[in-house]
Design a protein around this motif. Structure first.
Motif, PDB file in Angstrom:
ATOM      1  N   ASP A  11       0.884  -1.165   0.000  1.00  0.00           N
ATOM      2  CA  ASP A  11       0.000   0.000   0.000  1.00  0.00           C
ATOM      3  C   ASP A  11       0.925   1.219   0.000  1.00  0.00           C
ATOM      4  N   TRP A  12       1.139   1.769  -1.186  1.00  0.00           N
ATOM      5  CA  TRP A  12       2.171   2.806  -1.323  1.00  0.00           C
ATOM      6  C   TRP A  12       1.802   4.117  -0.642  1.00  0.00           C
ATOM      7  N   ASP A  13       0.494   4.406  -0.547  1.00  0.00           N
ATOM      8  CA  ASP A  13       0.107   5.640   0.151  1.00  0.00           C
ATOM      9  C   ASP A  13       0.494   5.553   1.615  1.00  0.00           C
ATOM     10  N   ASP A  17       3.375   7.688   3.603  1.00  0.00           N
ATOM     11  CA  ASP A  17       2.879   8.441   4.768  1.00  0.00           C
ATOM     12  C   ASP A  17       3.736   8.161   5.987  1.00  0.00           C
ATOM     13  N   GLU A  18       4.146   6.889   6.129  1.00  0.00           N
ATOM     14  CA  GLU A  18       4.837   6.466   7.351  1.00  0.00           C
ATOM     15  C   GLU A  18       6.355   6.487   7.214  1.00  0.00           C
ATOM     16  N   ALA A  19       6.869   6.711   6.005  1.00  0.00           N
ATOM     17  CA  ALA A  19       8.311   6.537   5.762  1.00  0.00           C
ATOM     18  C   ALA A  19       9.147   7.579   6.512  1.00  0.00           C
ATOM     19  N   ASP A  20      10.128   7.113   7.291  1.00  0.00           N
ATOM     20  CA  ASP A  20      11.072   8.052   7.892  1.00  0.00           C
ATOM     21  C   ASP A  20      12.215   8.294   6.900  1.00  0.00           C
ATOM     22  N   GLU A  21      13.185   9.080   7.305  1.00  0.00           N
ATOM     23  CA  GLU A  21      14.262   9.455   6.365  1.00  0.00           C
ATOM     24  C   GLU A  21      15.011   8.230   5.830  1.00  0.00           C
ATOM     25  N   GLY A  59       8.358   8.238  -7.062  1.00  0.00           N
ATOM     26  CA  GLY A  59       8.701   8.329  -5.639  1.00  0.00           C
ATOM     27  C   GLY A  59       9.007   9.778  -5.287  1.00  0.00           C
ATOM     28  N   PRO A  60      10.073  10.040  -4.517  1.00  0.00           N
ATOM     29  CA  PRO A  60      10.401  11.420  -4.135  1.00  0.00           C
ATOM     30  C   PRO A  60      10.918  12.296  -5.282  1.00  0.00           C
ATOM     31  N   GLY A  61      10.981  11.743  -6.473  1.00  0.00           N
ATOM     32  CA  GLY A  61      11.166  12.584  -7.661  1.00  0.00           C
ATOM     33  C   GLY A  61      12.578  13.099  -7.905  1.00  0.00           C
ATOM     34  N   ASP A  62      13.581  12.399  -7.388  1.00  0.00           N
ATOM     35  CA  ASP A  62      14.959  12.922  -7.511  1.00  0.00           C
ATOM     36  C   ASP A  62      15.356  13.208  -8.958  1.00  0.00           C
ATOM     37  N   ALA A  82       0.943   7.230  -5.559  1.00  0.00           N
ATOM     38  CA  ALA A  82       0.735   7.571  -4.144  1.00  0.00           C
ATOM     39  C   ALA A  82       0.540   9.071  -3.947  1.00  0.00           C
ATOM     40  N   THR A  83      -0.625   9.422  -3.419  1.00  0.00           N
ATOM     41  CA  THR A  83      -0.946  10.834  -3.185  1.00  0.00           C
ATOM     42  C   THR A  83       0.069  11.477  -2.228  1.00  0.00           C
ATOM     43  N   ALA A  84       0.453  10.717  -1.198  1.00  0.00           N
ATOM     44  CA  ALA A  84       1.314  11.293  -0.158  1.00  0.00           C
ATOM     45  C   ALA A  84       2.633  11.810  -0.748  1.00  0.00           C
ATOM     46  N   VAL A  85       3.259  11.015  -1.594  1.00  0.00           N
ATOM     47  CA  VAL A  85       4.567  11.423  -2.118  1.00  0.00           C
ATOM     48  C   VAL A  85       4.401  12.528  -3.175  1.00  0.00           C
ATOM     49  N   LEU A  86       3.283  12.514  -3.893  1.00  0.00           N
ATOM     50  CA  LEU A  86       3.038  13.580  -4.878  1.00  0.00           C
ATOM     51  C   LEU A  86       2.876  14.923  -4.166  1.00  0.00           C
ATOM     52  N   THR A  87       2.151  14.909  -3.044  1.00  0.00           N
ATOM     53  CA  THR A  87       1.935  16.151  -2.288  1.00  0.00           C
ATOM     54  C   THR A  87       3.270  16.714  -1.801  1.00  0.00           C
TER      55      THR A  87
END
Ligand code: SAM
Length: 236
Positions: A11-13, A17-21, A59-62, A82-87
């Motif tokens: 579940d990529w959202d 949402d929960e991913a730390d650094e 993902g984070p779009g590097d 995933a909405t979370a990473v797009l935001t």
């Protein structure tokens, strides 16, 4: 389309949402493994710079941020399910005043309503149940004369991952990018042999032969797993 086509092992959202650094860094392999050869490839194939670039499963779009930074006149778009990473990416683009955008897409469907000089899909196809449809829709979005760039898993990866899955705690220690508790579920589509590709299969599906990106970006050493997880470009 059936649910099977959209089946994803994560579940990529929730994930983003929960991913730390640390998780974030482990889930952005392109930043470390692909960015240098990819930029060399772009420079070699487009001496005046590409006009347009899309990264699907960004993902984070590097890579999107990097292309936007190096080629400010180019259109650079990142797509992810995933909405979370797009935001987050949109906020970063705004804060850093970067001219790139981020849109939602759920492979195997991809219909951006335009074509791009280069479309990439990196460290993402292994999570897509209908990998061949994804390959086709990604290739459809490439301008004639442009390139699809993909990272995928092959039968060597299937064999290697199946061995790990038999005893994940033995093979994956705390330094591994993969969690031994979730490895088998996460890479189920690779282990089952469902989401695999090969040079021959890509040629059969797209009608064009892939070539190793490292044959163009030859000043960079290929990442260690490149024989199991090739990084190829497909001309259109
Ligand atoms: C392992 S990350 C790779 C991120 C980036 N491409 C890189 O290589 O650094 C996989 C990305 O694919 C996205 N993803 C997973 N399934 C997808 C799908 N069906 N369509 C679009 N994106 C998807 C996830 O949200 C995640 O951001």
């Amino acid at each position: 389309m059936s649910e099977e086509i959209y089946r994803n092992t994560i579940d990529w959202d929730e994930y983003w949402d929960e991913a730390d650094e640390a998780v974030r860094a482990d889930t952005s392999p392109s930043a470390n493994l692909v960015q240098a050869p990819f930029l060399e490839f772009l420079g070699a194939q487009f001496p005046d710079g590409p006009d347009s670039y899309a990264d699907v499963g960004c993902g984070p779009g590097d890579l999107v941020f990097e292309v936007a930074s190096q080629y400010p006149d180019a259109t650079a778009v990142g797509y992810d399910s995933a909405t979370a990473v797009l935001t987050e990416n949109r906020e970063r683009a705004h804060e850093q005043n970067m001219d790139c955008s981020f849109e939602q897409a759920l492979l195997p469907e991809f219909d951006p309503g335009r074509k791009f000089d280069v479309v990439s899909c990196l460290f993402t196809l292994c999570y897509i149940a209908d990998i061949e449809s994804a390959l086709e829709t990604l290739y459809d979005a490439v301008e004639p004369g442009g390139y699809l760039v993909v990272h995928y898993h092959n039968q060597l990866a299937q064999s290697h991952f199946s061995t790990i899955a038999q005893s994940p705690h033995e093979y994956l220690d705390e330094d591994s990018v993969w969690n031994p508790e979730t490895f088998t579920d996460r890479f189920e589509l690779v282990i089952e042999g469902q989401s695999l590709l090969s040079y021959e299969r890509i040629h059969e599906v797209l009608g064009s032969w892939p070539q190793s990106l490292f044959s163009v970006a030859d000043s960079v050493d290929p990442y260690p797993a490149h024989r199991h997880e090739p990084l190829v470009y497909v001309p259109k």
